[in-house]
Design a protein around this motif. Structure first.
Motif, PDB file in Angstrom:
ATOM      1  N   PRO A 232       0.822  -1.208   0.000  1.00  0.00           N
ATOM      2  CA  PRO A 232       0.000   0.000   0.000  1.00  0.00           C
ATOM      3  C   PRO A 232       0.863   1.269   0.000  1.00  0.00           C
ATOM      4  N   VAL A 233       0.325   2.327  -0.619  1.00  0.00           N
ATOM      5  CA  VAL A 233       1.030   3.605  -0.723  1.00  0.00           C
ATOM      6  C   VAL A 233       0.156   4.726  -0.162  1.00  0.00           C
ATOM      7  N   GLY A 234       0.668   5.409   0.855  1.00  0.00           N
ATOM      8  CA  GLY A 234       0.049   6.643   1.325  1.00  0.00           C
ATOM      9  C   GLY A 234       0.927   7.807   0.907  1.00  0.00           C
ATOM     10  N   THR A 235       0.377   9.010   0.936  1.00  0.00           N
ATOM     11  CA  THR A 235       1.167  10.175   0.536  1.00  0.00           C
ATOM     12  C   THR A 235       1.045  11.287   1.569  1.00  0.00           C
ATOM     13  N   SER A 236       2.075  12.130   1.600  1.00  0.00           N
ATOM     14  CA  SER A 236       1.929  13.401   2.299  1.00  0.00           C
ATOM     15  C   SER A 236       1.050  14.280   1.428  1.00  0.00           C
ATOM     16  N   ILE A 237       0.655  15.459   1.927  1.00  0.00           N
ATOM     17  CA  ILE A 237      -0.174  16.343   1.104  1.00  0.00           C
ATOM     18  C   ILE A 237       0.606  16.793  -0.128  1.00  0.00           C
ATOM     19  N   ASN A 238       1.924  17.009   0.001  1.00  0.00           N
ATOM     20  CA  ASN A 238       2.734  17.389  -1.158  1.00  0.00           C
ATOM     21  C   ASN A 238       2.943  16.225  -2.117  1.00  0.00           C
ATOM     22  N   GLY A 239       2.848  15.019  -1.601  1.00  0.00           N
ATOM     23  CA  GLY A 239       3.027  13.839  -2.443  1.00  0.00           C
ATOM     24  C   GLY A 239       1.757  13.359  -3.100  1.00  0.00           C
ATOM     25  N   LYS A 240       0.633  14.039  -2.830  1.00  0.00           N
ATOM     26  CA  LYS A 240      -0.646  13.631  -3.424  1.00  0.00           C
ATOM     27  C   LYS A 240      -0.504  13.554  -4.937  1.00  0.00           C
ATOM     28  N   GLY A 241      -0.956  12.446  -5.521  1.00  0.00           N
ATOM     29  CA  GLY A 241      -0.822  12.232  -6.950  1.00  0.00           C
ATOM     30  C   GLY A 241       0.344  11.332  -7.315  1.00  0.00           C
ATOM     31  N   SER A 242       1.115  10.902  -6.326  1.00  0.00           N
ATOM     32  CA  SER A 242       2.225   9.988  -6.616  1.00  0.00           C
ATOM     33  C   SER A 242       1.721   8.661  -7.172  1.00  0.00           C
ATOM     34  N   ILE A 243       0.463   8.328  -6.858  1.00  0.00           N
ATOM     35  CA  ILE A 243      -0.155   7.092  -7.325  1.00  0.00           C
ATOM     36  C   ILE A 243      -1.609   7.403  -7.661  1.00  0.00           C
ATOM     37  N   ASP A 244      -2.173   6.666  -8.596  1.00  0.00           N
ATOM     38  CA  ASP A 244      -3.598   6.764  -8.909  1.00  0.00           C
ATOM     39  C   ASP A 244      -4.375   6.465  -7.623  1.00  0.00           C
ATOM     40  N   GLU A 245      -5.157   7.436  -7.169  1.00  0.00           N
ATOM     41  CA  GLU A 245      -5.825   7.266  -5.877  1.00  0.00           C
ATOM     42  C   GLU A 245      -7.081   6.403  -5.957  1.00  0.00           C
ATOM     43  N   LEU A 280       8.877  14.628   6.660  1.00  0.00           N
ATOM     44  CA  LEU A 280       8.334  14.012   7.876  1.00  0.00           C
ATOM     45  C   LEU A 280       8.185  15.047   8.991  1.00  0.00           C
ATOM     46  N   ASN A 281       7.664  16.224   8.642  1.00  0.00           N
ATOM     47  CA  ASN A 281       7.433  17.241   9.666  1.00  0.00           C
ATOM     48  C   ASN A 281       6.164  16.925  10.445  1.00  0.00           C
ATOM     49  N   ASN A 282       5.821  17.783  11.385  1.00  0.00           N
ATOM     50  CA  ASN A 282       4.693  17.497  12.271  1.00  0.00           C
ATOM     51  C   ASN A 282       3.360  17.424  11.541  1.00  0.00           C
ATOM     52  N   VAL A 283       3.212  18.172  10.435  1.00  0.00           N
ATOM     53  CA  VAL A 283       1.964  18.113   9.672  1.00  0.00           C
ATOM     54  C   VAL A 283       1.797  16.725   9.048  1.00  0.00           C
ATOM     55  N   ALA A 564     -12.759  21.706  26.079  1.00  0.00           N
ATOM     56  CA  ALA A 564     -11.865  22.756  25.576  1.00  0.00           C
ATOM     57  C   ALA A 564     -10.585  22.861  26.389  1.00  0.00           C
ATOM     58  N   LYS A 565     -10.658  22.656  27.680  1.00  0.00           N
ATOM     59  CA  LYS A 565      -9.471  22.806  28.531  1.00  0.00           C
ATOM     60  C   LYS A 565      -8.439  21.716  28.287  1.00  0.00           C
ATOM     61  N   ASP A 566      -8.854  20.622  27.641  1.00  0.00           N
ATOM     62  CA  ASP A 566      -7.930  19.517  27.381  1.00  0.00           C
ATOM     63  C   ASP A 566      -7.331  19.559  25.968  1.00  0.00           C
ATOM     64  N   ARG A 567      -7.718  20.562  25.193  1.00  0.00           N
ATOM     65  CA  ARG A 567      -7.220  20.658  23.824  1.00  0.00           C
ATOM     66  C   ARG A 567      -5.843  21.309  23.793  1.00  0.00           C
ATOM     67  N   GLU A 568      -5.062  20.908  22.796  1.00  0.00           N
ATOM     68  CA  GLU A 568      -3.741  21.492  22.615  1.00  0.00           C
ATOM     69  C   GLU A 568      -3.461  21.654  21.131  1.00  0.00           C
ATOM     70  N   ALA A 569      -3.269  22.883  20.696  1.00  0.00           N
ATOM     71  CA  ALA A 569      -3.034  23.157  19.287  1.00  0.00           C
ATOM     72  C   ALA A 569      -1.734  22.503  18.835  1.00  0.00           C
ATOM     73  N   LEU A 570      -1.728  22.031  17.584  1.00  0.00           N
ATOM     74  CA  LEU A 570      -0.548  21.371  17.028  1.00  0.00           C
ATOM     75  C   LEU A 570       0.577  22.379  16.824  1.00  0.00           C
TER      76      LEU A 570
END
Length: 572
Positions: A232-245, A280-283, A564-570
């Motif tokens: 199987p092949v997954g992509t990053s958002i920049n890699g979208k289109g590397s394979i026929d989805e 392989l950044n946090n996004v 809300a108090k348990d949320r933490e922004a990325l």
């Protein structure tokens, strides 16, 4: 021969067909040279230097050739900086020519005088000022080589006005093309052997394809490994289109922006991850959470700067992606790797991906007071041709396009400006896409925050009569930032809201046919109408308020379900 004429001849010799730029006092001689050779090279006059640079950026992404941007001295170069920085951050080859004040005017406080080389140093791979006409052929050759070799990026050449005007006896050899053969590094065969050994021990392997697959053009090589060995092949958002989805081996986009619980869970369950050309950044890694089960990680990248940068790997290989995949394929064939059985793994991952699209279908059918943005992407998925091109700005449209739209033909069919996520990119960048692929239908998607920063380039589109479909998703706010306020700052909003504008009338003012859509019932007919026009069209779509929807952003959807108090922004 005037130096300016020699530079234009060198661009033509190096297969440059189009230049994007803005005129200025110090570039008049250069522009006169372009006019003299206008039958051989097209000069696109833009309304703003930033957008000229964005056009060159996307031209390069789609064509695979360096994009060329020309700007005047001082403020002209200052305006172009966002485009140069985006290109370098996203590994896109563009060459920026800036005119400069005459050498005789240096350090006199002349109008537009600026230390241009120092200014661009931190956002380019290489830059220089040419002070001798005799150096021009050498510097142009170097510019093409540096922009395209290794990890691509922007380069900048500053040319003083008097150098442009200077006569010099250039020879035919001086004006010959540079050797633009890309310098590619092949992987050491012993490291390919190690990859095979690690892969052969796995029972749940995946490939994670990043933007490096596009830069290498490694689509066939990736497909033959995925299909022949059932990986199987997954992509990053920049890699979208590397394979026929639509392929049974496609996982889809993973990560925060456009990734979903389903696609991210496939990565979490993998015991071997082959990473191809991703930072392989946090996004991409959801702050490393998708590797929480500690799979074996092999990372392949053209640049040593990216290897082992964000994730500790088991094996890091500096290599061109296409060259690596070719060697790995041969190794797997010779070792009889096709005898390994990943049937159960594939059956499970395909069921998970099916769940993702079933959830997406429910989202599309959700009743909303204004237009449902998920429905826009669904209709584009259904009604556009496989060779269509999409240029997508940061904002609401971005994660929906990443998660829900399926690429039907491998290649960079969707362009995201993910180096910086600059607002105002997509409208102008789509012009570069159209010139790079004139036979493709081009779609430009952006929000109203972006539209206000780029509307002037609608005149460029109208003047050139480019058949681009512009889609404004209007929610009267900087939607992404407002959503962060809602989720992580107790719904305390500041500097994110503005009045609704009439985007359709603005487009009409530029001579572009337009249509305003404010309900789901009008949407399909409007999109079909736009697709079948042979001139530029503008869809002004009033979408559901950002506070009433949750786009497919992984941490937003998870955090919306907890206190809300348990949320933490990325942290990016």
């Amino acid at each position: 021969m005037r130096t300016a004429d020699a530079i234009v001849k060198l661009l033509i010799a190096n297969d440059v067909e189009v230049v994007f730029g803005v005129p200025g006092d110090t570039s008049m001689i250069f522009h006169n040279a372009f006019e003299k050779h206008s039958e051989q090279i097209k000069y696109i006059s833009c309304r703003d230097e930033r957008h000229a640079a964005y056009m060159a950026d996307t031209y390069a992404r789609v064509s695979g050739k360096p994009g060329i941007v020309d700007v005047p001295s001082g403020g002209g170069l200052l305006y172009a900086l966002p485009g140069l920085s985006e290109a370098t951050s996203s590994s896109i080859p563009i060459i920026c020519f800036s005119s400069d004040v005459p050498l005789s005017s240096e350090d006199t406080g002349a109008l537009t005088e600026l230390k241009q080389v120092e200014l661009t140093k931190s956002i380019t791979k290489w830059n220089t000022q040419i002070k001798l006409s005799s150096k021009v052929p050498q510097m142009i050759r170097k510019a093409f080589r540096v922009a395209t070799a290794g990890r691509p990026g922007a380069v900048h050449i500053s040319i003083p006005e008097d150098i442009h005007e200077h006569d010099y006896p250039f020879t035919d050899e001086d004006l010959s093309p540079a050797n633009q053969k890309q310098l590619k590094s092949a992987p050491p065969l012993e490291e390919v052997e190690k990859v095979y050994e690690l892969l052969s021990k796995s029972s749940r392997p995946i490939i994670l394809a990043g933007g490096g697959v596009h830069l290498s053009g490694a689509y066939k090589e990736l497909e033959q490994i995925a299909v022949n060995f059932s990986i199987p092949v997954g992509t990053s958002i920049n890699g979208k289109g590397s394979i026929d989805e639509r392929s049974p081996y496609s996982i889809g986009v993973i990560g925060v922006n456009g990734g979903t619980d389903e696609t991210n869970n496939v990565v979490k369950e993998a015991d071997f991850v082959l990473v191809l050309g991703s930072k392989l950044n946090n996004v991409t890694t959801v702050a490393k959470r998708i590797f929480s089960n500690f799979p074996t990680v092999v990372q392949v990248d053209i640049s040593e700067d990216m290897l082992d940068l964000n994730i500790k790997t088991d094996l890091a290989i500096m290599s061109d992606i296409k060259s690596f995949l070719n060697e790995l394929y041969l190794k797997m064939i010779n070792k009889g790797h096709n005898k390994l059985d990943y049937t159960e793994w594939n059956k499970w991952h395909q069921s998970v991906v099916q769940e993702k699209f079933e959830s997406a279908a429910k989202e599309v059918e959700k009743e909303t007071n204004l237009v449902n943005p998920a429905k826009i992407i669904d209709l584009l998925d259904k009604h556009t041709e496989k060779n269509s091109l999409f240029v997508v700005d940061a904002g609401t449209q971005n994660p929906y396009m990443a998660a829900h739209f399926r690429i039907k033909n491998p290649g960079r069919r969707v362009v995201f400006d993910r180096g910086h996520g600059n607002l105002g990119y997509a409208l102008s960048a789509s012009i570069g896409a159209q010139f790079a692929s004139p036979n493709s239908k081009v779609f430009s998607l952006f929000g109203d925050g972006s539209f206000a920063m780029s509307a002037g380039e609608l005149e460029t589109v109208s003047r050139l009569n480019l058949p681009i479909v512009f889609i404004l998703l209007q929610n009267d706010s900087y939607g992404w930032i407002k959503k962060l306020h809602q989720l992580y700052y107790n719904e305390r909003y500041i500097a994110v809201d503005f009045k609704q504008i009439d985007g359709a009338k603005i487009a009409e003012g530029f001579g572009i046919k337009s249509l305003k859509i404010s309900s789901n019932e009008e949407l399909e007919a409007g999109i079909k109408w736009a697709i079948h026009q042979n001139s530029p069209v503008f869809l002004d779509i009033i979408i559901e308020r950002i506070t009433d929807i949750i786009p497919p952003v992984t941490n937003w959807r998870a955090d919306s379900k907890i206190d809300a108090k348990d949320r933490e922004a990325l942290t990016y």
